[in-house]
Scaffold this motif. Sequence first.
Motif, PDB file in Angstrom:
ATOM      1  N   VAL A  62     -32.035 -10.700  13.212  1.00 33.58           N
ATOM      2  CA  VAL A  62     -31.214 -10.763  14.517  1.00 33.58           C
ATOM      3  C   VAL A  62     -31.636 -11.497  15.269  1.00 33.58           C
ATOM      4  O   VAL A  62     -32.778 -12.384  15.421  1.00 33.58           O
ATOM      5  N   SER A  63     -30.630 -11.929  16.152  1.00 33.55           N
ATOM      6  CA  SER A  63     -30.124 -12.779  17.520  1.00 33.55           C
ATOM      7  C   SER A  63     -30.963 -12.856  18.606  1.00 33.55           C
ATOM      8  O   SER A  63     -31.220 -10.657  18.770  1.00 33.55           O
ATOM      9  N   SER A  64     -32.424 -13.610  18.763  1.00 35.54           N
ATOM     10  CA  SER A  64     -33.011 -12.684  20.058  1.00 35.54           C
ATOM     11  C   SER A  64     -32.047 -12.540  21.345  1.00 35.54           C
ATOM     12  O   SER A  64     -32.281 -11.741  22.436  1.00 35.54           O
ATOM     13  N   ASP A  65     -31.070 -13.412  21.244  1.00 35.21           N
ATOM     14  CA  ASP A  65     -30.317 -13.167  22.574  1.00 35.21           C
ATOM     15  C   ASP A  65     -28.691 -13.221  22.377  1.00 35.21           C
ATOM     16  O   ASP A  65     -28.278 -13.050  20.814  1.00 35.21           O
ATOM     17  N   PRO A  66     -27.986 -12.426  22.697  1.00 34.48           N
ATOM     18  CA  PRO A  66     -26.263 -12.225  22.553  1.00 34.48           C
ATOM     19  C   PRO A  66     -26.046 -13.386  22.100  1.00 34.48           C
ATOM     20  O   PRO A  66     -26.034 -15.018  22.620  1.00 34.48           O
ATOM     21  N   PHE A  67     -24.830 -13.313  21.415  1.00 32.74           N
ATOM     22  CA  PHE A  67     -24.392 -14.980  20.926  1.00 32.74           C
ATOM     23  C   PHE A  67     -22.413 -14.512  20.711  1.00 32.74           C
ATOM     24  O   PHE A  67     -21.864 -13.068  21.378  1.00 32.74           O
ATOM     25  N   SER A  68     -21.843 -15.307  20.363  1.00 34.18           N
ATOM     26  CA  SER A  68     -20.271 -15.249  20.860  1.00 34.18           C
ATOM     27  C   SER A  68     -19.480 -15.627  19.258  1.00 34.18           C
ATOM     28  O   SER A  68     -21.000 -16.303  18.390  1.00 34.18           O
ATOM     29  N   ILE A  69     -18.283 -15.490  19.161  1.00 33.93           N
ATOM     30  CA  ILE A  69     -17.825 -15.876  17.856  1.00 33.93           C
ATOM     31  C   ILE A  69     -18.182 -17.450  17.628  1.00 33.93           C
ATOM     32  O   ILE A  69     -18.659 -17.730  16.763  1.00 33.93           O
ATOM     33  N   ALA A  70     -17.901 -18.116  18.871  1.00 37.80           N
ATOM     34  CA  ALA A  70     -18.061 -19.239  18.470  1.00 37.80           C
ATOM     35  C   ALA A  70     -19.772 -20.232  18.116  1.00 37.80           C
ATOM     36  O   ALA A  70     -19.535 -21.219  17.895  1.00 37.80           O
ATOM     37  N   ASP A  71     -20.445 -19.302  18.725  1.00 43.55           N
ATOM     38  CA  ASP A  71     -22.077 -19.444  17.906  1.00 43.55           C
ATOM     39  C   ASP A  71     -21.988 -19.259  16.545  1.00 43.55           C
ATOM     40  O   ASP A  71     -22.816 -20.093  16.141  1.00 43.55           O
ATOM     41  N   LEU A  72     -21.354 -18.391  16.154  1.00 40.67           N
ATOM     42  CA  LEU A  72     -21.660 -17.931  14.661  1.00 40.67           C
ATOM     43  C   LEU A  72     -20.618 -19.196  13.897  1.00 40.67           C
ATOM     44  O   LEU A  72     -20.014 -19.349  12.937  1.00 40.67           O
ATOM     45  N   SER A  73     -18.897 -19.492  14.583  1.00 36.23           N
ATOM     46  CA  SER A  73     -19.332 -21.096  14.293  1.00 36.23           C
ATOM     47  C   SER A  73     -20.377 -22.402  14.038  1.00 36.23           C
ATOM     48  O   SER A  73     -20.173 -22.972  13.072  1.00 36.23           O
ATOM     49  N   ARG A  74     -20.569 -22.117  15.256  1.00 37.76           N
ATOM     50  CA  ARG A  74     -22.091 -23.227  14.592  1.00 37.76           C
ATOM     51  C   ARG A  74     -22.895 -23.078  14.152  1.00 37.76           C
ATOM     52  O   ARG A  74     -23.761 -24.039  13.124  1.00 37.76           O
ATOM     53  N   ASP A  75     -22.937 -22.006  13.692  1.00 44.84           N
ATOM     54  CA  ASP A  75     -24.168 -21.045  12.646  1.00 44.84           C
ATOM     55  C   ASP A  75     -23.355 -21.724  11.274  1.00 44.84           C
ATOM     56  O   ASP A  75     -24.450 -22.713  10.039  1.00 44.84           O
ATOM     57  N   LEU A  76     -21.957 -21.224  11.157  1.00 42.31           N
ATOM     58  CA  LEU A  76     -21.949 -21.971   9.851  1.00 42.31           C
ATOM     59  C   LEU A  76     -22.034 -23.268   9.766  1.00 42.31           C
ATOM     60  O   LEU A  76     -21.973 -23.807   8.533  1.00 42.31           O
ATOM     61  N   ALA A  77     -21.678 -24.328  10.720  1.00 40.41           N
ATOM     62  CA  ALA A  77     -20.872 -25.661  10.841  1.00 40.41           C
ATOM     63  C   ALA A  77     -23.044 -26.086  10.048  1.00 40.41           C
ATOM     64  O   ALA A  77     -22.898 -26.486   9.705  1.00 40.41           O
ATOM     65  N   GLU A  78     -24.024 -25.433  10.308  1.00 42.51           N
ATOM     66  CA  GLU A  78     -25.445 -25.875  10.689  1.00 42.51           C
ATOM     67  C   GLU A  78     -25.929 -24.996   9.280  1.00 42.51           C
ATOM     68  O   GLU A  78     -26.639 -26.404   8.436  1.00 42.51           O
ATOM     69  N   LEU A  79     -25.532 -24.444   8.419  1.00 45.45           N
ATOM     70  CA  LEU A  79     -25.175 -23.996   7.429  1.00 45.45           C
ATOM     71  C   LEU A  79     -24.517 -25.107   6.067  1.00 45.45           C
ATOM     72  O   LEU A  79     -25.409 -25.767   5.247  1.00 45.45           O
ATOM     73  N   LEU A  80     -23.621 -25.185   6.058  1.00 42.91           N
ATOM     74  CA  LEU A  80     -22.857 -25.959   5.917  1.00 42.91           C
ATOM     75  C   LEU A  80     -23.443 -27.906   5.857  1.00 42.91           C
ATOM     76  O   LEU A  80     -24.074 -28.421   4.683  1.00 42.91           O
ATOM     77  N   ASP A  81     -23.806 -28.645   6.557  1.00 43.53           N
ATOM     78  CA  ASP A  81     -24.964 -29.321   7.129  1.00 43.53           C
ATOM     79  C   ASP A  81     -26.511 -29.602   6.052  1.00 43.53           C
ATOM     80  O   ASP A  81     -26.301 -30.107   5.538  1.00 43.53           O
ATOM     81  N   ALA A  82     -26.672 -28.183   6.045  1.00 41.98           N
ATOM     82  CA  ALA A  82     -28.203 -27.573   5.687  1.00 41.98           C
ATOM     83  C   ALA A  82     -28.198 -27.886   3.388  1.00 41.98           C
ATOM     84  O   ALA A  82     -28.911 -28.414   3.556  1.00 41.98           O
ATOM     85  N   LEU A  83     -27.056 -27.463   3.604  1.00 38.29           N
ATOM     86  CA  LEU A  83     -26.753 -27.343   2.206  1.00 38.29           C
ATOM     87  C   LEU A  83     -26.030 -29.381   1.352  1.00 38.29           C
ATOM     88  O   LEU A  83     -25.376 -28.774   0.346  1.00 38.29           O
TER      89      LEU A  83
END
Length: 262
Positions: A62-83
Amino acid sequence: MQVKINGIETRYVLSNEGGGPWLTFVHQLGGDLSVWDQLAGYFRDEYTVLRYDLRGHGKTAVSSDPFSIADLSRDLAELLDALGAPTTHLVGMSMGGMIAQQFALDHPSRVDTLTVADTTAGTPPEGRAIWDQRAAAARNEGMAPLVPATLSRWLTPDFQAAHPEAVEQIRDVLTHTLPEGYAMACEALRDFDLRGKLGTIRCPTLAVGGRHDTGTLPAATQAIADAIQGAQFELLDAAHLAPIEQSHRFAALLETFLGKPV
């Protein structure tokens, strides 16, 4: 497998038997990566298939802070980067479709094709209150009271009667979704609105609706296709989880759209 994405321990599954182009599936509110099990099986021999759990869902923290759909888009970008994935074909259902649209706007050069199902480009002002209500219900009462009405929106009675094992898996994931993760996601959906920006998306786009979807009317998904130049819209005989309820038909549509045999 687990990887830390934007400070959050995130679960993902990578199936790359075929070693082909990347194909990423993004799940719905109250779901997890398991909802894509069957479809991942269709495509893993020709694609590098990625599935993952969104913040506060499945086995992602769970996120420690509120988030937006834009934050979830950034999560996906970082996941793709990591992989090590430079680009991907992107498939999102419901909330996953919203994330996919956001990602296509945020990272246009990284999206080979965009497929969205049973989703909308924005929450109208009159629809915001329902997300606040669902967030409050999850926090105050837990997930169990939300399950019956949610499943009735997600799947038609015929599918529920014919596929009890599939329904039970979806019910179990929804029931065990962390209430705070669900509530935070509801608030992200409440504030989501890309309706004035879709015209800038240039990648090949497929939008799929469910004829019996009462949660996100097919017209809302068709409006996405109408706003993106050259986009294709298809209507399946299903409720809100159309890619799951009509998995064979959806797989055939996606196979044709991607232009490669499964």
